[in-house]
Motif scaffolding. Sequence first.
Motif, PDB file in Angstrom:
ATOM      1  N   LEU B  56       0.843  -1.328  -0.003  1.00 44.51           N
ATOM      2  CA  LEU B  56       0.132   0.000  -0.028  1.00 44.51           C
ATOM      3  C   LEU B  56       0.888   1.327  -0.075  1.00 44.51           C
ATOM      4  CD1 LEU B  56      -3.097  -0.698   2.336  1.00 44.51           C
ATOM      5  CD2 LEU B  56      -2.695  -0.976  -0.182  1.00 44.51           C
ATOM      6  N   ALA B  57       1.981   1.219   0.698  1.00 44.81           N
ATOM      7  CA  ALA B  57       2.850   2.418   0.738  1.00 44.81           C
ATOM      8  C   ALA B  57       3.353   2.557  -0.856  1.00 44.81           C
ATOM      9  CB  ALA B  57       4.291   2.130   1.571  1.00 44.81           C
ATOM     10  N   LYS B  58       3.674   1.406  -1.620  1.00 48.78           N
ATOM     11  CA  LYS B  58       4.094   1.589  -2.800  1.00 48.78           C
ATOM     12  C   LYS B  58       2.748   2.156  -3.890  1.00 48.78           C
ATOM     13  CE  LYS B  58       7.365   1.193  -5.548  1.00 48.78           C
ATOM     14  NZ  LYS B  58       8.425   2.103  -5.378  1.00 48.78           N
ATOM     15  N   ALA B  59       1.794   1.557  -3.621  1.00 54.88           N
ATOM     16  CA  ALA B  59       0.654   1.962  -4.242  1.00 54.88           C
ATOM     17  C   ALA B  59       0.343   3.412  -4.294  1.00 54.88           C
ATOM     18  CB  ALA B  59      -0.638   1.173  -3.953  1.00 54.88           C
ATOM     19  N   THR B  60       0.393   3.984  -2.921  1.00 60.29           N
ATOM     20  CA  THR B  60       0.181   5.337  -2.667  1.00 60.29           C
ATOM     21  C   THR B  60       1.291   6.223  -3.298  1.00 60.29           C
ATOM     22  OG1 THR B  60      -0.634   4.637  -0.648  1.00 60.29           O
ATOM     23  CG2 THR B  60      -0.241   7.026  -0.729  1.00 60.29           C
ATOM     24  N   GLU B  61       2.459   5.869  -3.132  1.00 63.55           N
ATOM     25  CA  GLU B  61       3.602   6.691  -3.788  1.00 63.55           C
ATOM     26  C   GLU B  61       3.528   6.761  -5.087  1.00 63.55           C
ATOM     27  OE1 GLU B  61       7.398   4.832  -2.671  1.00 63.55           O
ATOM     28  OE2 GLU B  61       8.487   5.889  -4.717  1.00 63.55           O
ATOM     29  N   ILE B  62       3.246   5.726  -5.928  1.00 62.68           N
ATOM     30  CA  ILE B  62       2.743   5.718  -7.433  1.00 62.68           C
ATOM     31  C   ILE B  62       1.744   6.581  -7.593  1.00 62.68           C
ATOM     32  CG2 ILE B  62       2.144   4.328  -9.552  1.00 62.68           C
ATOM     33  CD1 ILE B  62       3.547   1.718  -8.019  1.00 62.68           C
ATOM     34  N   ARG B  63       0.637   6.700  -6.980  1.00 59.47           N
ATOM     35  CA  ARG B  63      -0.748   7.137  -7.365  1.00 59.47           C
ATOM     36  C   ARG B  63      -0.116   8.838  -7.150  1.00 59.47           C
ATOM     37  NH1 ARG B  63      -3.934   6.013  -3.345  1.00 59.47           N
ATOM     38  NH2 ARG B  63      -3.426   7.915  -2.247  1.00 59.47           N
ATOM     39  N   GLU B  64       0.391   9.150  -5.950  1.00 60.50           N
ATOM     40  CA  GLU B  64       0.744  10.576  -5.650  1.00 60.50           C
ATOM     41  C   GLU B  64       1.851  11.003  -6.685  1.00 60.50           C
ATOM     42  OE1 GLU B  64      -0.381  12.891  -3.325  1.00 60.50           O
ATOM     43  OE2 GLU B  64      -2.193  11.242  -3.283  1.00 60.50           O
ATOM     44  N   GLY B  65       2.652  10.127  -7.079  1.00 61.66           N
ATOM     45  CA  GLY B  65       3.285  10.951  -8.305  1.00 61.66           C
ATOM     46  C   GLY B  65       2.839  10.892  -9.548  1.00 61.66           C
ATOM     47  N   HIS B  66       1.692  10.066  -9.969  1.00 60.52           N
ATOM     48  CA  HIS B  66       1.192  10.247 -11.099  1.00 60.52           C
ATOM     49  C   HIS B  66      -0.456  10.090 -10.910  1.00 60.52           C
ATOM     50  CE1 HIS B  66       4.865   7.850 -11.156  1.00 60.52           C
ATOM     51  NE2 HIS B  66       5.078   8.398 -12.567  1.00 60.52           N
ATOM     52  N   ILE B  67      -0.977  11.558 -10.576  1.00 60.59           N
ATOM     53  CA  ILE B  67      -2.388  11.550 -10.244  1.00 60.59           C
ATOM     54  C   ILE B  67      -3.399  11.105 -11.384  1.00 60.59           C
ATOM     55  CG2 ILE B  67      -2.711  13.841 -10.613  1.00 60.59           C
ATOM     56  CD1 ILE B  67      -3.851  12.091  -7.565  1.00 60.59           C
ATOM     57  N   TRP B  68      -2.748  11.165 -12.639  1.00 63.67           N
ATOM     58  CA  TRP B  68      -3.739  11.025 -13.918  1.00 63.67           C
ATOM     59  C   TRP B  68      -4.155   9.609 -13.689  1.00 63.67           C
ATOM     60  CZ3 TRP B  68      -1.661   6.775 -16.286  1.00 63.67           C
ATOM     61  CH2 TRP B  68      -0.352   6.609 -16.134  1.00 63.67           C
ATOM     62  N   ILE B  69      -3.377   8.630 -12.942  1.00 61.86           N
ATOM     63  CA  ILE B  69      -3.616   7.347 -12.987  1.00 61.86           C
ATOM     64  C   ILE B  69      -4.940   7.101 -12.322  1.00 61.86           C
ATOM     65  CG2 ILE B  69      -2.937   6.743 -10.670  1.00 61.86           C
ATOM     66  CD1 ILE B  69      -1.449   4.288 -11.820  1.00 61.86           C
ATOM     67  N   VAL B  70      -5.658   8.084 -11.745  1.00 62.81           N
ATOM     68  CA  VAL B  70      -6.860   8.044 -11.051  1.00 62.81           C
ATOM     69  C   VAL B  70      -8.104   7.864 -12.314  1.00 62.81           C
ATOM     70  CG1 VAL B  70      -8.830   9.159  -9.628  1.00 62.81           C
ATOM     71  CG2 VAL B  70      -6.348   9.125  -8.990  1.00 62.81           C
ATOM     72  N   ALA B  71      -7.560   8.352 -13.469  1.00 63.30           N
ATOM     73  CA  ALA B  71      -8.507   8.087 -14.821  1.00 63.30           C
ATOM     74  C   ALA B  71      -8.877   6.885 -15.201  1.00 63.30           C
ATOM     75  CB  ALA B  71      -8.056   8.987 -15.940  1.00 63.30           C
ATOM     76  N   LEU B  72      -7.782   5.916 -14.396  1.00 63.80           N
ATOM     77  CA  LEU B  72      -8.216   4.451 -15.162  1.00 63.80           C
ATOM     78  C   LEU B  72      -8.902   3.604 -13.909  1.00 63.80           C
ATOM     79  CD1 LEU B  72      -4.280   3.662 -16.141  1.00 63.80           C
ATOM     80  CD2 LEU B  72      -6.444   4.613 -17.502  1.00 63.80           C
ATOM     81  N   LEU B  73      -9.264   4.472 -12.706  1.00 64.74           N
ATOM     82  CA  LEU B  73      -9.957   3.857 -11.745  1.00 64.74           C
ATOM     83  C   LEU B  73     -11.056   2.856 -12.107  1.00 64.74           C
ATOM     84  CD1 LEU B  73     -10.174   3.345  -8.671  1.00 64.74           C
ATOM     85  CD2 LEU B  73     -11.403   5.328  -8.313  1.00 64.74           C
ATOM     86  N   PRO B  74     -11.933   3.345 -13.129  1.00 61.22           N
ATOM     87  CA  PRO B  74     -13.054   2.405 -13.559  1.00 61.22           C
ATOM     88  C   PRO B  74     -12.463   1.137 -14.250  1.00 61.22           C
ATOM     89  CG  PRO B  74     -13.333   4.669 -14.632  1.00 61.22           C
ATOM     90  CD  PRO B  74     -12.196   4.636 -13.797  1.00 61.22           C
ATOM     91  N   LEU B  75     -11.130   1.273 -15.015  1.00 58.32           N
ATOM     92  CA  LEU B  75     -10.682  -0.278 -15.618  1.00 58.32           C
ATOM     93  C   LEU B  75     -10.104  -0.915 -14.009  1.00 58.32           C
ATOM     94  CD1 LEU B  75      -8.845   1.104 -18.536  1.00 58.32           C
ATOM     95  CD2 LEU B  75     -11.093   0.026 -18.314  1.00 58.32           C
TER      96      LEU B  75
END
Lengths: 429, 429
Positions: B56-75
């Motif tokens: 989860l620490a890794k997931a959070t770090e990646i997401r915070e560094g690339h917030i556009w990734i949230v656009a893929l949340l539906p997928l």
Amino acid sequence: MLKTPPHTPETPEPSKASGTTFGPLPLLFYLLQWLPIAAVVGIFAGSASALLLVSLAKATEIREGHIWIVALLPLAGLAVGVLYWYTGRSVEAGNNLILEEVHAEVENPDAVIPFRMTPLILIGTFLTHLFGGSAGREGTAIQTGASLADQLCRPLRMDRAQRRIVLMMGISAGFASVFGTPLAGTVFGLEVLALGALSYEAIAPCVIAAFIGEMVTRAWGVTHTVYIVERVPNMSLRGLLSAIAAGVLFGLMAMTFTKLTHAIKRMAARHIPWPPLRPFAGGVIVAAAVFAIGTDHTRRFLGLGVPEIVDAFHKILPPYDFAAKTLFTSATLGMGFKGGEVTPLFFIGATMGNALSHLLPLPPSLLAGMGFVAVFAGAANTPIASTLMAIELFGAEAGAYAGIACILSYLFSGHSGIYTAQRIGRAKD
Amino acid sequence: MLKTPPHTPETPEPSKASGTTFGPLPLLFYLLQWLPIAAVVGIFAGSASALLLVSLAKATEIREGHIWIVALLPLAGLAVGVLYWYTGRSVEAGNNLILEEVHAEVENPDAVIPFRMTPLILIGTFLTHLFGGSAGREGTAIQTGASLADQLCRPLRMDRAQRRIVLMMGISAGFASVFGTPLAGTVFGLEVLALGALSYEAIAPCVIAAFIGEMVTRAWGVTHTVYIVERVPNMSLRGLLSAIAAGVLFGLMAMTFTKLTHAIKRMAARHIPWPPLRPFAGGVIVAAAVFAIGTDHTRRFLGLGVPEIVDAFHKILPPYDFAAKTLFTSATLGMGFKGGEVTPLFFIGATMGNALSHLLPLPPSLLAGMGFVAVFAGAANTPIASTLMAIELFGAEAGAYAGIACILSYLFSGHSGIYTAQRIGRAKD
């Protein structure tokens, strides 16, 4: 007539969580109904605890200044015995009477714990401590708290369910205020009723009464002894296994204390038919032991023994002290003196923990703190209240070790605790 | 075949405490039997929690560094949905499946929680957090802890009573290790089973598994966030009344969260017949909200939200944050993402406490700590575990205020909590 709570089944019926009606508004009425009652119970119990603590401090000071007074312990015993025989037979059962009243299945609308329980137990405890009996004070606090609280039930025309709550509040507030531990007091009022199970009935009224009781005692200017666990190592496998081993031994100690005290009580009842003579005989035994062994060696086992408990956190004590205190206390309480078991159990546990530092790789001060609460946890079958007590007295770090010890002590202490009216909610495995 | 515990009645029968046989020797066997099992459960659960926390620490770090990734949340939602639909229907019920298995009246000797629960929930939680769902982690820790523990039952040929104990140990060890709170984990494993009642069955195995689990997570080099309550005023009448009022509000918040999440779940089930599309739709809703409002304003509500929780102890935050987090979390979890409710509940409670400092005369930092545990206490119906958690995280002084708030929140949160398989042991009055 007070509002009856919407639903208080006697035997909880497990059911799915979604099937019950519920609303915030009735609960707000419930809270507004119990808040003033909790305040009154807290004021009663906290004031009684303050009076108790001040009077015990006075009794201890007089006894320590005039140790020859212990020679009069038999007469004090006779006085306590006669007092209860002629004026207090209805309240003689003490803590057990209160637990019985909480458990009572059928309500006698006229049943109220007699008010006289309060002055009688205060006088009995004062005499016990003044003349050197080895006893505690939590029984006194619980009895004053609950019997004073119970006086509210008739004027407020409470039903049985409501009276149960009032009695539990009295126990919680009494315990919280006499030891200065409101969270432990809250849970104790629920946990002491049945071994192995905890029902949350009354948990909100109890927490309010407990905190108010504790504040009222402080407001009277009464302070509590501070016990300091000097050093708590980080939790490790060695620490965990040591806490488990200590907890098992504390539990066996609790069982020994309980069995010995009950055995002395039974023996006294068999051989001394007239009850007032039992504490007289107990006084003879304790006083004879004190002067035969010498007051210098025995005075630390008389009364509450708070200085010795404090020492257990800071010094290495003789490793037999816990056994001596057990004998003095069982003789005092088994023969019918008044007060309670809990502070002697603190003493026994703290000194036994201190002694265990010769065997277990934990600091003596921490072991003293663990024993302080864990022998009590086993004897009263109250592991969660005891863990909370450790946290409130010694802090959260020591509380982790103490929690392990309390739970293991609870498991190993047997099914008969110091309160014989306690029921079995769930047998120990 | 393991030794069967001597006496484990399903429905506790109240009886006098003196009528039961009991011996220290069988208990020693009981302890020596459960000690190694608790160690294995603790190692399993603690290791799984360590893996979860690191991922989860890794997931959070990646997401915070690339917030556009949230656009893929539906997928991501679709992936989680498809994964569970084709390989995880037997473990979809998650925490509720575990509670059902603990409660099961009839034993199916082949019933074991499928091992696949562990990888599925870990992957599902990782994806949920990586792509910006608002979720927690305690569900994951409980499910990995209990499903791994359950794998022991068949090789050790355990009976139903023993399997109950193993499952409770898994819950305790999972909770203890993911949050670093062993005493809270111990009690949580017992308290979460039934609302309003606590049975001490398994209390000793649970405390051992919880402490070992917590140590194992630390041994993997994983540390927990430290939350500091900056100042705790002495308890006063004003403080007590404020804690009561805050507790009532935290309880109503817990009820709102629970009802909203359940309502979204029901609505999704009604309108989206194919289950894998539900988290897809949830992802669309959450991602649309994030980008419509702006990532700068919404990113703090995604994932665990730990930085915002920490801020709640040290700053004054916007007073609507708790409402926003409620909406994001209910949408995420109600639509079928994975993780758990508890860390979002910590967020909601801490920020709501922070906001209440505008209304109540207590320091914002203390109110944040009280809300942190009390909204959770109300939503999970676990006031004692939550109080212990407050003590383990914030210390004994803050624990007193938190304990009052947890109990009041419990009282006001209604009878349906976040775990629908929880039973009612004792209705709230």
